[in-house]
Design a protein around this motif. Sequence first.
Motif, PDB file in Angstrom:
ATOM      1  N   ASN A 134      11.141  19.723  -1.194  1.00 56.04           N
ATOM      2  CA  ASN A 134      11.109  18.835  -0.212  1.00 56.04           C
ATOM      3  C   ASN A 134      10.023  17.694  -0.649  1.00 56.04           C
ATOM      4  OD1 ASN A 134      13.098  18.935   2.189  1.00 56.04           O
ATOM      5  ND2 ASN A 134      12.218  21.013   1.657  1.00 56.04           N
ATOM      6  N   GLY A 135       9.305  17.804  -2.027  1.00 54.31           N
ATOM      7  CA  GLY A 135       8.521  16.741  -2.290  1.00 54.31           C
ATOM      8  C   GLY A 135       7.296  17.033  -1.991  1.00 54.31           C
ATOM      9  N   TYR A 136       6.587  17.928  -1.479  1.00 58.80           N
ATOM     10  CA  TYR A 136       4.926  18.311  -1.240  1.00 58.80           C
ATOM     11  C   TYR A 136       4.499  18.241  -2.598  1.00 58.80           C
ATOM     12  CZ  TYR A 136       6.103  18.829   3.788  1.00 58.80           C
ATOM     13  OH  TYR A 136       6.256  18.501   4.993  1.00 58.80           O
ATOM     14  N   THR A 137       3.385  17.390  -2.851  1.00 60.93           N
ATOM     15  CA  THR A 137       2.609  17.397  -4.136  1.00 60.93           C
ATOM     16  C   THR A 137       1.526  18.436  -3.900  1.00 60.93           C
ATOM     17  OG1 THR A 137       1.244  15.622  -2.987  1.00 60.93           O
ATOM     18  CG2 THR A 137       3.012  15.114  -4.609  1.00 60.93           C
ATOM     19  N   GLY A 138       0.923  18.682  -2.832  1.00 59.34           N
ATOM     20  CA  GLY A 138      -0.043  19.822  -2.462  1.00 59.34           C
ATOM     21  C   GLY A 138       0.518  20.957  -1.481  1.00 59.34           C
TER      22      GLY A 138
ATOM     23  N   ILE B 214      13.440  15.933  -7.338  1.00 60.24           N
ATOM     24  CA  ILE B 214      13.602  14.328  -7.613  1.00 60.24           C
ATOM     25  C   ILE B 214      14.746  13.719  -6.758  1.00 60.24           C
ATOM     26  CG2 ILE B 214      14.469  12.694  -9.322  1.00 60.24           C
ATOM     27  CD1 ILE B 214      13.160  14.453 -11.510  1.00 60.24           C
ATOM     28  N   LEU B 215      15.928  14.600  -6.962  1.00 59.18           N
ATOM     29  CA  LEU B 215      17.189  14.098  -6.019  1.00 59.18           C
ATOM     30  C   LEU B 215      16.923  13.973  -4.366  1.00 59.18           C
ATOM     31  CD1 LEU B 215      19.968  16.017  -7.988  1.00 59.18           C
ATOM     32  CD2 LEU B 215      19.221  13.350  -8.013  1.00 59.18           C
ATOM     33  N   ARG B 216      16.184  14.987  -3.975  1.00 55.24           N
ATOM     34  CA  ARG B 216      15.772  15.200  -2.486  1.00 55.24           C
ATOM     35  C   ARG B 216      14.923  14.019  -2.112  1.00 55.24           C
ATOM     36  NH1 ARG B 216      17.377  19.600   0.382  1.00 55.24           N
ATOM     37  NH2 ARG B 216      15.786  19.220   1.729  1.00 55.24           N
ATOM     38  N   ASN B 217      13.684  13.818  -3.019  1.00 54.48           N
ATOM     39  CA  ASN B 217      12.864  12.748  -2.803  1.00 54.48           C
ATOM     40  C   ASN B 217      13.637  11.301  -2.929  1.00 54.48           C
ATOM     41  OD1 ASN B 217      10.599  14.270  -2.468  1.00 54.48           O
ATOM     42  ND2 ASN B 217       9.800  14.022  -4.664  1.00 54.48           N
ATOM     43  N   ALA B 218      14.354  11.185  -3.900  1.00 53.39           N
ATOM     44  CA  ALA B 218      15.101   9.835  -4.183  1.00 53.39           C
ATOM     45  C   ALA B 218      16.118   9.572  -3.063  1.00 53.39           C
ATOM     46  CB  ALA B 218      16.100   9.884  -5.338  1.00 53.39           C
ATOM     47  N   ALA B 219      16.623  10.578  -2.333  1.00 56.88           N
ATOM     48  CA  ALA B 219      17.483  10.377  -1.330  1.00 56.88           C
ATOM     49  C   ALA B 219      16.620   9.751   0.159  1.00 56.88           C
ATOM     50  CB  ALA B 219      18.250  11.617  -0.805  1.00 56.88           C
TER      51      ALA B 219
ATOM     52  N   SER C 231       0.906  -1.206  -0.037  1.00 56.50           N
ATOM     53  CA  SER C 231       0.121  -0.048  -0.127  1.00 56.50           C
ATOM     54  C   SER C 231       0.841   1.141  -0.020  1.00 56.50           C
ATOM     55  CB  SER C 231      -0.871   0.117   1.043  1.00 56.50           C
ATOM     56  OG  SER C 231      -0.081   0.114   2.601  1.00 56.50           O
ATOM     57  N   ILE C 232       2.218   1.098   0.373  1.00 60.18           N
ATOM     58  CA  ILE C 232       3.148   2.340   0.470  1.00 60.18           C
ATOM     59  C   ILE C 232       4.207   2.088  -0.380  1.00 60.18           C
ATOM     60  CG2 ILE C 232       2.081   3.077   2.714  1.00 60.18           C
ATOM     61  CD1 ILE C 232       4.710   2.031   3.907  1.00 60.18           C
ATOM     62  N   LYS C 233       4.231   1.381  -1.594  1.00 64.51           N
ATOM     63  CA  LYS C 233       5.442   1.005  -2.198  1.00 64.51           C
ATOM     64  C   LYS C 233       5.790   2.202  -2.796  1.00 64.51           C
ATOM     65  CE  LYS C 233       6.902  -1.624  -5.930  1.00 64.51           C
ATOM     66  NZ  LYS C 233       6.778  -2.843  -6.971  1.00 64.51           N
ATOM     67  N   LYS C 234       4.738   3.155  -3.450  1.00 62.99           N
ATOM     68  CA  LYS C 234       5.013   4.431  -3.744  1.00 62.99           C
ATOM     69  C   LYS C 234       4.862   5.467  -2.895  1.00 62.99           C
ATOM     70  CE  LYS C 234       3.947   3.027  -8.798  1.00 62.99           C
ATOM     71  NZ  LYS C 234       3.289   3.512  -9.914  1.00 62.99           N
ATOM     72  N   SER C 235       5.621   6.369  -3.053  1.00 69.07           N
ATOM     73  CA  SER C 235       5.546   7.544  -2.173  1.00 69.07           C
ATOM     74  C   SER C 235       4.103   8.300  -2.122  1.00 69.07           C
ATOM     75  CB  SER C 235       6.576   8.777  -2.571  1.00 69.07           C
ATOM     76  OG  SER C 235       6.243   9.314  -3.762  1.00 69.07           O
ATOM     77  N   GLU C 236       3.685   8.405  -0.902  1.00 67.24           N
ATOM     78  CA  GLU C 236       2.294   8.971  -0.646  1.00 67.24           C
ATOM     79  C   GLU C 236       2.296  10.403  -1.072  1.00 67.24           C
ATOM     80  OE1 GLU C 236       1.292   8.172   3.316  1.00 67.24           O
ATOM     81  OE2 GLU C 236       1.064   6.023   3.111  1.00 67.24           O
ATOM     82  N   GLU C 237       1.214  10.869  -1.539  1.00 68.12           N
ATOM     83  CA  GLU C 237       1.185  12.256  -1.541  1.00 68.12           C
ATOM     84  C   GLU C 237       1.124  13.131  -0.380  1.00 68.12           C
ATOM     85  OE1 GLU C 237      -2.020  13.161  -4.040  1.00 68.12           O
ATOM     86  OE2 GLU C 237      -1.215  12.328  -5.929  1.00 68.12           O
ATOM     87  N   LYS C 238       2.019  14.290  -0.265  1.00 67.01           N
ATOM     88  CA  LYS C 238       2.164  14.998   0.969  1.00 67.01           C
ATOM     89  C   LYS C 238       1.596  16.331   0.575  1.00 67.01           C
ATOM     90  CE  LYS C 238       6.456  14.375   1.248  1.00 67.01           C
ATOM     91  NZ  LYS C 238       8.195  14.488   1.703  1.00 67.01           N
ATOM     92  N   GLU C 239       0.991  16.919   1.715  1.00 68.34           N
ATOM     93  CA  GLU C 239       0.479  18.212   1.582  1.00 68.34           C
ATOM     94  C   GLU C 239       0.968  19.077   2.763  1.00 68.34           C
ATOM     95  OE1 GLU C 239      -3.709  18.352   1.195  1.00 68.34           O
ATOM     96  OE2 GLU C 239      -3.684  17.595  -0.827  1.00 68.34           O
ATOM     97  N   ILE C 240       1.286  20.390   2.694  1.00 67.49           N
ATOM     98  CA  ILE C 240       1.545  21.205   3.673  1.00 67.49           C
ATOM     99  C   ILE C 240       0.645  22.632   3.475  1.00 67.49           C
ATOM    100  CG2 ILE C 240       3.588  22.278   2.106  1.00 67.49           C
ATOM    101  CD1 ILE C 240       5.160  22.711   4.760  1.00 67.49           C
ATOM    102  N   ILE C 241       0.541  23.177   4.953  1.00 63.93           N
ATOM    103  CA  ILE C 241      -0.151  24.252   5.009  1.00 63.93           C
ATOM    104  C   ILE C 241       0.590  25.220   5.290  1.00 63.93           C
ATOM    105  CG2 ILE C 241      -1.968  25.489   6.119  1.00 63.93           C
ATOM    106  CD1 ILE C 241      -3.421  22.920   6.538  1.00 63.93           C
ATOM    107  N   ILE C 242       0.816  26.422   4.637  1.00 70.00           N
ATOM    108  CA  ILE C 242       1.603  27.575   4.868  1.00 70.00           C
ATOM    109  C   ILE C 242       0.929  28.879   5.014  1.00 70.00           C
ATOM    110  CG2 ILE C 242       3.453  29.233   3.826  1.00 70.00           C
ATOM    111  CD1 ILE C 242       4.401  26.709   2.069  1.00 70.00           C
ATOM    112  N   ASN C 243       0.993  29.383   6.414  1.00 67.04           N
ATOM    113  CA  ASN C 243       0.398  30.560   6.851  1.00 67.04           C
ATOM    114  C   ASN C 243       0.938  31.746   6.372  1.00 67.04           C
ATOM    115  OD1 ASN C 243      -1.958  28.976   8.111  1.00 67.04           O
ATOM    116  ND2 ASN C 243      -0.401  28.728   9.713  1.00 67.04           N
ATOM    117  N   VAL C 244       0.353  32.491   5.772  1.00 65.40           N
ATOM    118  CA  VAL C 244       1.054  33.961   5.110  1.00 65.40           C
ATOM    119  C   VAL C 244       0.348  35.181   6.046  1.00 65.40           C
ATOM    120  CG1 VAL C 244       1.198  35.369   3.093  1.00 65.40           C
ATOM    121  CG2 VAL C 244       1.321  33.069   2.902  1.00 65.40           C
ATOM    122  N   THR C 245       0.956  35.778   6.265  1.00 62.33           N
ATOM    123  CA  THR C 245       0.436  37.020   7.110  1.00 62.33           C
ATOM    124  C   THR C 245       0.287  38.245   6.354  1.00 62.33           C
ATOM    125  OG1 THR C 245       2.801  37.970   7.434  1.00 62.33           O
ATOM    126  CG2 THR C 245       1.458  36.736   9.252  1.00 62.33           C
ATOM    127  N   SER C 246      -0.632  39.264   6.380  1.00 63.08           N
ATOM    128  CA  SER C 246      -0.857  40.348   5.420  1.00 63.08           C
ATOM    129  C   SER C 246       0.030  41.108   5.084  1.00 63.08           C
ATOM    130  CB  SER C 246      -2.132  40.964   6.045  1.00 63.08           C
ATOM    131  OG  SER C 246      -1.626  41.624   7.590  1.00 63.08           O
TER     132      SER C 246
END
Length: 337
Positions: A81-85, A184-189, A49-64
């Motif tokens: 760093n490999g975040y897809t979302g 790609i290289l950072r993910n492969a590492a 079920s996790i042979k392939k890398s799972e999709e990763k998401e990150i939330i970035i808060n931005v001030t006004s």
Amino acid sequence: MDRKIMSLGKSSLVVSLPKEWMQLNDVKKGETVSFNIQRDRSLVIYPSSIKKSEEKEIIINVTSNEEEILITQKILGAFLNGYTGIILTSDNIFTVPQTKAIRNMAGRLYMRVMEADAKKVYLQSLTDESKASLEQAIKRMHLISRSMCEGAFTALKNNDVALAKSTFSLDDDVDHFAFFIVRILRNAAQNPYLANELHIDPLDCMDHQMLVSRMEHASDYAADITRHIIMLSGANQTIPGEVIELMITAGTQVADLYVKSVEAFFSKDVDAAVGIMKCRNKLEKLDIEMTSKAFIGPQKEAELVCGICSIRDNIKRISHCTFSIAEIAVNRAFKII
């Protein structure tokens, strides 16, 4: 953790899986696991079920009042760093400059804006790194970088402002490739499965990332040369003939060595790489001669002095990138397999 190899039937050998590992990955009796033989001959086992890398998401808060450059660097860091979302949220609403910065950075990274409103933007990368050809991507990046170096010195020789502008515009294309390759290289590492799919190991990741970094820097220096060609033309300033000749001689040699250093990296040709490094003293002598002749004669305008110094420094910096790539090529050739 050691496991004893046991016999099963007349010809099969089996190794039991640790109970802790099965609990950690929620693997149960009768389920399938996947494995890959690594380049170092080790065996890596994955729950299917996790042979392939799972999709990763990150939330970035931005001030006004957050600056655009900080926002773009956060997006770039998440992408590399490999975040897809990437979800960007504002504590108020995004300002017009912030919105432009987000969309411009998304375009540079080939990410799509999937959702957007006044307080939230959702960016998504649709690239499947496992299907990418790392070597082809680097070679395509090098073709553009090579074109930039050669174009810069041709524009300098002929005082061709149009060529200088065209060459300068290629810098963004080099950056696009660099961002994609470093991701790609950072993910492969971090992901043995992806590394195995790309036929690279952690040491390859380090060597290739250093190569890409030097290529990107060489392109930046070539772009800076074209910028000063354009600036000098606009100021109606002309570099003295003797200095131009030395610049063209040094620049042409550096551009040729730069191409050969990348070729030596991929071919692992130690003799070629060492031959490139031997040219260091020759180029240093040209640099000294260039410096001495640049300031002989009548006093020069500030724009001309600035342009001469900057072009000379950028030629020297491209040579440093070239010799660094040659050194990486030698080290890579002696890697233990």
